[in-house]
Every structure is written in C-alpha cells, then in structure tokens.
Design an enzyme around this catalytic site. Structure first.
Site, PDB file in Angstrom:
ATOM      1  N   GLN A  74     -10.438 -11.695  -9.315  1.00 56.20           N
ATOM      2  CA  GLN A  74     -10.244 -10.319  -8.968  1.00 56.20           C
ATOM      3  C   GLN A  74     -10.334 -10.448  -7.365  1.00 56.20           C
ATOM      4  O   GLN A  74     -10.700 -11.309  -6.647  1.00 56.20           O
ATOM      5  CB  GLN A  74     -11.616  -9.723  -9.070  1.00 56.20           C
ATOM      6  CG  GLN A  74     -12.104  -9.823 -10.775  1.00 56.20           C
ATOM      7  CD  GLN A  74     -11.249  -8.679 -11.232  1.00 56.20           C
ATOM      8  OE1 GLN A  74     -10.392  -7.864 -10.805  1.00 56.20           O
ATOM      9  NE2 GLN A  74     -11.355  -8.483 -12.549  1.00 56.20           N
ATOM     10  N   ASP A  79      -4.969 -16.121 -29.001  1.00 55.20           N
ATOM     11  CA  ASP A  79      -4.217 -15.108 -28.797  1.00 55.20           C
ATOM     12  C   ASP A  79      -4.705 -13.965 -29.128  1.00 55.20           C
ATOM     13  O   ASP A  79      -4.803 -13.622 -30.545  1.00 55.20           O
ATOM     14  CB  ASP A  79      -2.732 -15.431 -29.129  1.00 55.20           C
ATOM     15  CG  ASP A  79      -2.003 -14.375 -28.903  1.00 55.20           C
ATOM     16  OD1 ASP A  79      -2.162 -13.388 -28.283  1.00 55.20           O
ATOM     17  OD2 ASP A  79      -0.686 -14.524 -28.837  1.00 55.20           O
ATOM     18  N   CYS A 122      -7.595  -1.809 -16.413  1.00 62.43           N
ATOM     19  CA  CYS A 122      -6.797  -1.766 -15.094  1.00 62.43           C
ATOM     20  C   CYS A 122      -5.661  -0.435 -15.464  1.00 62.43           C
ATOM     21  O   CYS A 122      -4.773  -0.754 -14.667  1.00 62.43           O
ATOM     22  CB  CYS A 122      -6.107  -2.919 -14.577  1.00 62.43           C
ATOM     23  SG  CYS A 122      -5.171  -3.831 -16.105  1.00 62.43           S
ATOM     24  N   ASN A 148     -16.056 -14.694 -15.548  1.00 61.03           N
ATOM     25  CA  ASN A 148     -16.446 -13.967 -14.483  1.00 61.03           C
ATOM     26  C   ASN A 148     -17.752 -12.744 -14.895  1.00 61.03           C
ATOM     27  O   ASN A 148     -18.611 -12.608 -14.054  1.00 61.03           O
ATOM     28  CB  ASN A 148     -15.383 -12.705 -13.872  1.00 61.03           C
ATOM     29  CG  ASN A 148     -15.741 -12.168 -12.770  1.00 61.03           C
ATOM     30  OD1 ASN A 148     -16.090 -12.537 -11.677  1.00 61.03           O
ATOM     31  ND2 ASN A 148     -15.648 -10.701 -12.875  1.00 61.03           N
ATOM     32  N   CYS A 176       0.908  -1.187  -0.146  1.00 56.43           N
ATOM     33  CA  CYS A 176       0.077   0.090   0.085  1.00 56.43           C
ATOM     34  C   CYS A 176       0.841   1.289  -0.141  1.00 56.43           C
ATOM     35  O   CYS A 176       1.667   1.428   0.515  1.00 56.43           O
ATOM     36  CB  CYS A 176      -0.794   0.015   1.118  1.00 56.43           C
ATOM     37  SG  CYS A 176      -2.140  -1.336   1.403  1.00 56.43           S
TER      38      CYS A 176
END
Length: 464
Positions: free
Chosen positions: A293, A370, A417, A327, A89
């Site tokens: 996740q 791919d 992300c 997901n 963190c």
C-alpha cells in the site's frame, strides 16, 4: 485512398467559456457546449472557466481549463507548481475535504444505481496526510536532447510525456526532494539515454506510532537500465547513495532481474510495521518490487477498520482472499482462531508465510491459487469460514461472490479500489442472500480521482 491514414480531426483553436455543472467519476468538470457533453480538466462544479480543446469525440468533447472566471469555494491553490500538467495528481486544485466528499459521492452513487443500495450505515470518510504520503511509485525517465536535460517524474495528463518537475510534494519528502538531484545524476551518466524508469519503494527501520510513522524511513530506488552500466556510472550511483542515504537496486530486464547494488551489504528486503497492541508490532517484510500500500497511515487505519467491521472473536476462522504478503492476515490472526490467506502470486504467498514465521504467528497459513478460475478441490476451499475478507484488484471478485454460498461466511468485509466493481459485486451478494450494513471511502490516494472503499455484508439470518 484505402491505404491512407485517416487524418486526425483538427481541434478548434479558440478558447471557449463554459459553465461547470457537475463532476465525472474521474474528477473532471462536466458542462455542455451547443448541447454536447463536455469534460473539462481542472474545473469544479459551479465554476465558469475558459478552456481549450484537447480532444473531440462523436459523443463528447474534452477540454482543459486555462482560466477560472468564477471560482468555486472548494478551489485552492495547488501545493505543486506543475499540478495542472502532471498526471500523478489531478485534484490538487480542490480542497482536501471536498475531495473526500466527492469520492464518497462517487461510491454512494455507484451503490445506489448499480446495487440499489441506500439502507446502510455510511462509514466516516477515512483521511490521513495529503502531502508526503506516497511510498511507492514508478517514475519515468527520459533524456531530452533539445533541452539538454533529463526528466524524472510522473507522466503528463493525457499523454506519455514526462512532466518537467523539480520536486514532488506527494512523495515522502525524502524522495520528493530527490527529483532534481536524480535528474542531474542521470544526466551525468554515459548511459543516460538507456534509463527509462526508477521505481520507488520506502520502508521503515523501526516501529513507530502513527504520528511518527515517517521518522525512520529507508528509501530504495530500482534503476531500470536497458544497457550494461559502465564502471564510471556505477561509481556515480554509489556516490549518490552515500550522499542521500538511499539504497540502489538495479534492473536489467524483467522483475526477476532486480538485484541489490549499493550498499553491497544488507538485506534485500524492506520492512513496515503494524501495531497490534500498546507494546507490540508486526513486522512485514517485502521486496522493493512487491506490491504494498502506498499510504502507510491509511493502511494502518484501514486494517483497524476492517477488523472492527469483522468483529473478530477468539473462535473465528477467517479466509483472506487476495491476501498479498499478509497485510490483513497477520493482524487478524492476533484476534481469532485461524486465518487462511489465498493469493494468486506464489511469490507473494511465500512472502506471507515468511512474514508469519518472522513474527512467530502459527495460526495463519497461506496458499497460492488463481482466484478467478480455481476454486473446487483447493486445500483451502473445503473448510467452513465464519468470516471472509476480500481485497481484490480493480476488476473485482465476481467469480468469488457468485459462489459465496459454497463458503457461506456469516460476515464479509470487502476492500475495494474500484467502486464500480464493488457495486456490481454488492448486487450479486444481495442475490446470494447477504445484506450490506456499512460502506465508506478511504483517501488512500489524496489529490487523485482514485476511490478506495470498504463495505461490510452479513448473511441474512446468521445473527451477525
């Protein structure tokens, strides 16, 4: 002289005072000293701090805060005593609401400067628990002879040393409280010098509401060992598992060597649950070494938001690229005619197929390809899709979006992300005839500089 190594530049030893003007995209304070850009770890905009040098470059210097002389209203006391050292963190000194505002600013700046985008709806920043949230992690392990102890934890900021920590407040509490016991366990083992890593994976034993999502957790730890473990060490691992109610997996080599050790009986798979109706959930199975996740609450919220932005209809045919173990795919399949998922890993696409079968979902199919090189002639690429969900790695999906008109979906939801590659790909989508209608951030990794985001695009003239 040519064979001699260049000597490392000696850093100034004296601390300096510096005013912090703004923050970098990674969450470091930025100021100037003698006209030179300076990055300061642990500092916030509007503060004056005392800092020491940690690195010097031709274009910028790097420092670390040692004292805050003038404090920002966004500064808080970190919940972890080693927050200023640990690399797990880097923003615990910043109020959680301010962290979200900072991350939103990073996303919006990238979209404006790289994609020239300002005319869209900013989604409300998605927040969840900021402590005891992390279910996946790789913890370093090291025997330190001069300390006569073993360290277990995340790497320190800016180097490869392992943080000397007793517990971790961001890992789910069942794991965060095990740091000291794990140190003692490994220190007691004959092979303590040959254990470099413990991988954490946490699943659920039953379906729960968002509020009770941590009620029935299953903790699995993968112990990486470089030498065979003696019988006495195996006995210690068994006793530890029984005492703390965890599962051990052992890994002697690459990922294929991960094997259940204790308890001997039981499934090698973990599970998590995704509610899809008031009385129904989807059960997602995964191996402890699979990618999942890290933040279960944000994952559920993220899936709901993606489906809302897609506005799924009963006749929609959806393509889920970089689908992982399903997901997004399997929840979406509850609301449309068909979902096709494509994933680079054959093992993960097979996992998604197994999860569809487990949940009696017959309108979802999965392929391995791919996605950065393969496109033409694929069994999934010759079909029209009304909507596409993209969830690529940090490198983004430029290879896909450059050819998006060959698929020509009406709506694209892009889960990212990395705001830099999202902005780059957004610019390309605009060139391909799409308009960005929504974008916003999700706090998947509280107290870090990681920025997770989601954006919606519609094809101009489609009426979507």
């Amino acid at each position: 002289m040519g064979n001699k190594r260049r000597r490392r530049q000696k850093l100034p030893a004296e601390p300096v005072n510096i005013a912090i003007e703004r923050m970098s995209n990674e969450g470091r304070g930025i100021g100037t000293l003698s006209g030179k850009i300076t990055f300061v770890d642990g500092a916030l905009p509007g503060e004056e701090v005392t800092a020491t040098y940690t690195g010097r470059r031709s274009q910028y210097d790097e420092l670390k805060t040692t004292e805050v002389l003038s404090q920002s209203s966004d500064r808080v006391t970190p919940p972890c005593p080693v927050a200023s050292i640990c690399g797990g963190c880097t923003l615990q000194h910043m109020d959680s609401a301010a962290q979200l505002q900072f991350k939103e600013g990073v996303l919006l700046n990238h979209l404006q400067h790289s994609a020239n985008q300002t005319d869209y709806e900013v989604l409300p920043a998605m927040a969840g628990p900021t402590l005891s949230y992390r279910r996946k992690a790789r913890l370093g392990v090291r025997y330190v002879h001069r300390k006569g102890d073993v360290l277990v934890g995340f790497r320190e900021q800016g180097n490869s040393f392992i943080t000397n920590m007793e517990h971790c407040p961001v890992l789910v509490s069942q794991v965060g409280q095990l740091i000291r016991p794990l140190r003692d366990l490994i220190h007691s083992m004959d092979t303590c010098r040959e254990i470099p890593q413990i991988e954490v994976a946490v699943g659920e034993s039953s379906a729960q509401s968002d509020e009770n999502i941590d009620q029935d957790l299953v903790v699995s730890l993968i112990l990486r060992h470089l030498q065979p473990l003696a019988d006495e060490d195996l006995a210690r691992l068994k006793a530890f598992a029984d005492k703390y109610d965890i599962q051990w997996f052992l890994q002697s080599g690459g990922p294929a060597t991960v094997k259940r050790f204790w308890p001997e009986s039981g499934s090698d798979m973990l599970s998590y649950f995704l509610p899809v109706a008031d009385d129904k959930s989807i059960r997602m199975q995964f191996s402890p070494s699979d990618f999942t996740q890290v933040n279960a609450v944000i994952n559920r919220k993220m899936i709901r938001q993606a489906m809302s932005l897609l506005d799924l209809k009963p006749d929609d045919v959806v393509l889920d690229l970089f689908c992982g173990l399903g997901n997004f795919s399997l929840p979406m399949a509850q609301h449309c005619a068909q979902v096709t998922g494509v994933e680079g890993s054959q093992e993960m696409s097979e996992r998604a197929t197994e999860n569809a079968r487990l949940n009696n979902i017959d309108n979802a199919r999965f392929f391995s390809a791919d996605l950065f090189t393969e496109f033409d002639g694929q069994p999934w690429s010759d079909q029209h899709y009304s909507k596409i969900l993209l969830d690529p790695p940090r490198s983004g999906a430029i290879e896909i979006v450059q050819r998006i008109n060959e698929l020509a979906p009406d709506v694209i939801v892009y889960v990212s992300c990395n705001p830099a590659t999202l902005a780059r790909d957004a610019g390309e989508l605009l060139q391909q005839g799409y308009q960005m209608t929504h974008a916003g951030v999700m706090d998947m990794f509280p107290h870090t500089g990681h920025v997770e985001s989601m954006a919606r695009f519609v094809r101009k003239g489609s009426g979507a």
